[in-house]
Design an enzyme around this catalytic site. Structure first.
Site, short mmCIF file in Angstrom:
data_model
loop_
_atom_site.label_atom_id
_atom_site.label_comp_id
_atom_site.label_asym_id
_atom_site.label_seq_id
_atom_site.Cartn_x
_atom_site.Cartn_y
_atom_site.Cartn_z
N ASP A 1 36.98 75.90 -12.49
CA ASP A 1 36.93 74.50 -12.09
C ASP A 1 36.38 73.73 -13.29
O ASP A 1 35.82 74.33 -14.22
CB ASP A 1 36.03 74.34 -10.86
CG ASP A 1 35.92 72.91 -10.40
OD1 ASP A 1 36.95 72.21 -10.36
OD2 ASP A 1 34.80 72.46 -10.10
N ASP B 1 34.74 69.92 -13.29
CA ASP B 1 33.55 69.09 -13.09
C ASP B 1 32.40 69.90 -12.48
O ASP B 1 32.55 70.48 -11.40
CB ASP B 1 33.89 67.92 -12.16
CG ASP B 1 35.01 67.05 -12.71
OD1 ASP B 1 34.99 66.78 -13.93
OD2 ASP B 1 35.88 66.64 -11.94
#
Length: 252
Positions: free
Chosen positions: A17, A19
């Site tokens: 991922d 953020d």
């Protein structure tokens, strides 16, 4: 006794991922969401007030418009969905989402972004070892963030909110995005590693068949990440750096 962490150098591929995992943009997203929802709640008289707990429960890890709808639904509020080209002033799900994105983009372009030091060290090590890597992010800003952080070249594939919308991929926690990431990278999820900081993302990776799901606890909580499907939890990706053998001094 600390848990034994997996050796990522042995993985067929590693899907991250973005953020909150590679870059501290989660904090920028949180501030933008708070500014937008505080305004909406005040003008519409919605109670109880928006909190950081709402972000983690209803918004974090989801595609932008899904996050808006999920949060409003938690307060029994329904508004028209609208369309992706709605003006940010529109009182629709898409308009609110676009309003938040305008605030996020202004902050990113004004202040820039740098990767977490531990995350940068890990992806540099994996890149040097030839481990295929990709990014699986619900954000439509992923390409811009990766470029601004100077790390886009490390990743062979990026499955982000733009790709998800174009290809009809369901939002995390559905398995679609992490399944697509593995397929595009050409790796088997059962022999690969997913790295996530959101419960929706950990659930997505687990549902997509990743045998190893690393949860990065930047505020979500280790217990919540494990309950969602994380097999291991760390608070910084530096913990996953393989040990570098030290030279043994020659004896006289």
């Amino acid at each position: 006794m600390p848990e034994a962490l997996p050796d990522l150098l042995l993985a067929e591929g590693v899907l991250f991922d973005l953020d909150g995992v590679l870059t501290p943009t989660a904090e920028v997203h949180m501030r933008a969401w708070k500014a937008v929802f505080d305004d909406v709640f005040a003008r519409w008289g919605i109670t109880p007030p928006y909190t950081d707990e709402d972000y983690f429960a209803y918004v974090d890890g989801k595609k932008r418009y899904d996050g808006v709808a999920s949060l409003l639904r938690s307060r029994n509020v329904e508004v028209p969905w609208g369309s992706v080209d709605d003006d940010p002033s529109a009182e629709t799900v898409c308009g609110i989402g676009n309003r938040k994105n305008a605030a996020f983009a202004a902050s990113l372009r004004g202040q820039g972004i740098a990767p977490f030091p531990g995350s940068l060290a890990l992806i540099e090590r994996l890149h040097a070892a030839g481990v295929p890597m990709g990014v699986v992010s619900s954000s439509k800003n992923a390409e811009e963030v990766l470029a601004a952080a100077g790390i886009r070249s490390f990743f062979r594939v990026v499955v982000d909110g733009v790709v998800a919308e174009r290809d009809g991929l369901a939002s995390k926690p559905a398995p679609d995005m992490f399944a697509a990431g593995a397929a595009r990278l050409g790796v088997d999820p059962a022999r690969s590693v997913a790295v996530e900081d959101a419960t929706s993302g950990a659930a997505s990776a687990a549902a997509a068949g990743y045998a190893t799901v690393i949860g990065v606890d930047r505020g979500t909580g280790a217990d919540a990440l494990r309950a969602a499907g994380a097999t291991h939890v760390v608070d910084d990706l530096a913990a996953l750096l393989p040990e570098t053998p030290t030279d043994t001094p020659e004896t006289a």
